[in-house]
Write a protein that holds these residues in place. Sequence first.
Motif, PDB file in Angstrom:
ATOM      1  N   HIS A 153      78.751  71.300  79.652  1.00 28.12           N
ATOM      2  CA  HIS A 153      78.115  71.518  78.582  1.00 28.12           C
ATOM      3  C   HIS A 153      78.950  70.714  77.443  1.00 28.12           C
ATOM      4  O   HIS A 153      79.888  70.954  77.264  1.00 28.12           O
ATOM      5  N   LYS A 154      78.204  70.184  76.392  1.00 28.40           N
ATOM      6  CA  LYS A 154      78.803  69.282  75.353  1.00 28.40           C
ATOM      7  C   LYS A 154      80.042  70.200  74.559  1.00 28.40           C
ATOM      8  O   LYS A 154      81.128  69.636  73.814  1.00 28.40           O
ATOM      9  N   SER A 155      79.495  71.509  74.344  1.00 29.19           N
ATOM     10  CA  SER A 155      80.158  72.410  73.367  1.00 29.19           C
ATOM     11  C   SER A 155      81.181  73.523  74.064  1.00 29.19           C
ATOM     12  O   SER A 155      82.438  73.745  73.740  1.00 29.19           O
TER      13      SER A 155
ATOM     14  N   TYR B 107      66.355  74.879  78.272  1.00 34.44           N
ATOM     15  CA  TYR B 107      67.457  74.411  77.526  1.00 34.44           C
ATOM     16  C   TYR B 107      68.619  74.119  78.354  1.00 34.44           C
ATOM     17  O   TYR B 107      69.222  73.011  78.159  1.00 34.44           O
ATOM     18  N   ALA B 108      68.776  74.808  79.479  1.00 34.84           N
ATOM     19  CA  ALA B 108      69.736  74.506  80.429  1.00 34.84           C
ATOM     20  C   ALA B 108      69.409  73.361  81.019  1.00 34.84           C
ATOM     21  O   ALA B 108      70.327  72.357  81.422  1.00 34.84           O
TER      22      ALA B 108
ATOM     23  N   CYS C  22      78.945  72.747  86.378  1.00 34.80           N
ATOM     24  CA  CYS C  22      78.102  71.974  85.345  1.00 34.80           C
ATOM     25  C   CYS C  22      79.165  71.790  84.224  1.00 34.80           C
ATOM     26  O   CYS C  22      79.979  72.218  83.980  1.00 34.80           O
TER      27      CYS C  22
ATOM     28  N   MET D  19      71.168  81.469  79.609  1.00 38.18           N
ATOM     29  CA  MET D  19      70.331  80.227  78.909  1.00 38.18           C
ATOM     30  C   MET D  19      69.144  80.125  79.301  1.00 38.18           C
ATOM     31  O   MET D  19      68.866  80.272  80.454  1.00 38.18           O
TER      32      MET D  19
ATOM     33  N   GLN E 234      65.987  68.902  87.483  1.00 36.66           N
ATOM     34  CA  GLN E 234      67.431  69.137  87.159  1.00 36.66           C
ATOM     35  C   GLN E 234      68.185  70.619  87.401  1.00 36.66           C
ATOM     36  O   GLN E 234      69.266  70.540  87.899  1.00 36.66           O
TER      37      GLN E 234
ATOM     38  N   GLU F 174      67.913  70.605  79.990  1.00 41.88           N
ATOM     39  CA  GLU F 174      68.239  69.448  78.969  1.00 41.88           C
ATOM     40  C   GLU F 174      69.598  69.193  78.649  1.00 41.88           C
ATOM     41  O   GLU F 174      69.904  67.974  78.572  1.00 41.88           O
ATOM     42  N   ASN F 175      70.413  70.429  78.588  1.00 46.25           N
ATOM     43  CA  ASN F 175      71.930  70.125  77.974  1.00 46.25           C
ATOM     44  C   ASN F 175      72.960  70.546  79.085  1.00 46.25           C
ATOM     45  O   ASN F 175      74.161  70.343  78.696  1.00 46.25           O
ATOM     46  N   LEU F 176      72.603  70.742  80.399  1.00 46.41           N
ATOM     47  CA  LEU F 176      73.704  71.179  81.214  1.00 46.41           C
ATOM     48  C   LEU F 176      73.707  69.714  82.140  1.00 46.41           C
ATOM     49  O   LEU F 176      72.535  69.208  82.770  1.00 46.41           O
TER      50      LEU F 176
END
Length: 321
Positions: free
Chosen positions: A33-35, A67-68, A31, A63, A21, A70-72
């Motif tokens: 991010h949801k927030s 975490y990046a 990219c 980040m 990823q 998984e979340n980006l």
Amino acid sequence: MDAELEKLVESGKLTTKAAEQLEQLRPGSFCLHKSWGFGQVAEWNLLLNQIVIDFKTKPKHPMQLAYAAENLIPIPPKHFRARKVNEPEAIKALLKSDPAAVVRNILEGFDGKATLGQISEMLIGDLFTEAEWKRWWTTAKKAMKASGYFSVPAKKSEPIALRTEPVSRADELLAFFNQTRQPKEQAAALDQIIKFHHEFKDPKTQLQPIMQRIENTAAQNQKLHSSLTFELVLARDDLLERVPGLTTTRPDLTVERLISEEEARLTEILPKLPSETRLAVDGIEQLAAGHTNPKDIRRKRQGRRTANHARPRCPRTFGQQ
């Protein structure tokens, strides 16, 4: 895979999936991010186990790598969001020269379908003011419908979708008419068929099957929804005049007959018609206002038919977006 990422995988600091990823999140790439929304990868700092992202509201935001990963969500270079940053002048030119191509590009970033709100969010602020957007969207929608590659729903809350194959506007209008369930929907569909009747390649063959439905609906609604019956009969007459070869299945169902049968209620019925429809019959405005006699209008219309004169065709807006 990047050599440094491989080392992190070998040391157990990253999973193979996370490393793959991160391969798509190299510096300079984009990219989501949801927030925090859209961002651009500014740099990697693998020694500190960090990736730095420039979000609009959080510039230079560090980040942790896992975490990046998984979340980006990586954004490819041809995504509209990325192109706005990398190709601003090309996008501005495309907005003017090919609006449908812009919408296609946006929809591709939403897996082929998006609501009007999602599309407008991509353009308002960065490229258009609210007023400019509304003007541009009017032009874009016409281009989209003409191309046949877009499914544009009547309801703004429903998504606009890309098609794999083009569908002609005539076929789309017939499909819409055949899917209608309510008389008002049928009237709206008929209005669009009349507006674009010239786009039917074989109008007599394509449109004759809908005549019976129009006339049956008109007859069935005369008592409870008389204004709708007037609307449908007038629209049917309009279509008959515009498309040579079409024939009525209910020659007894005429505006003259409706005026005669509903004479006692005309002052209640006619004001409910769209103004353009009322103007389609000689003197009907005066009749609706109580300024003339129904018998005079019947005689005038019958005289015009005897003389083989077509009734005036007025712009039809009922049911348009």
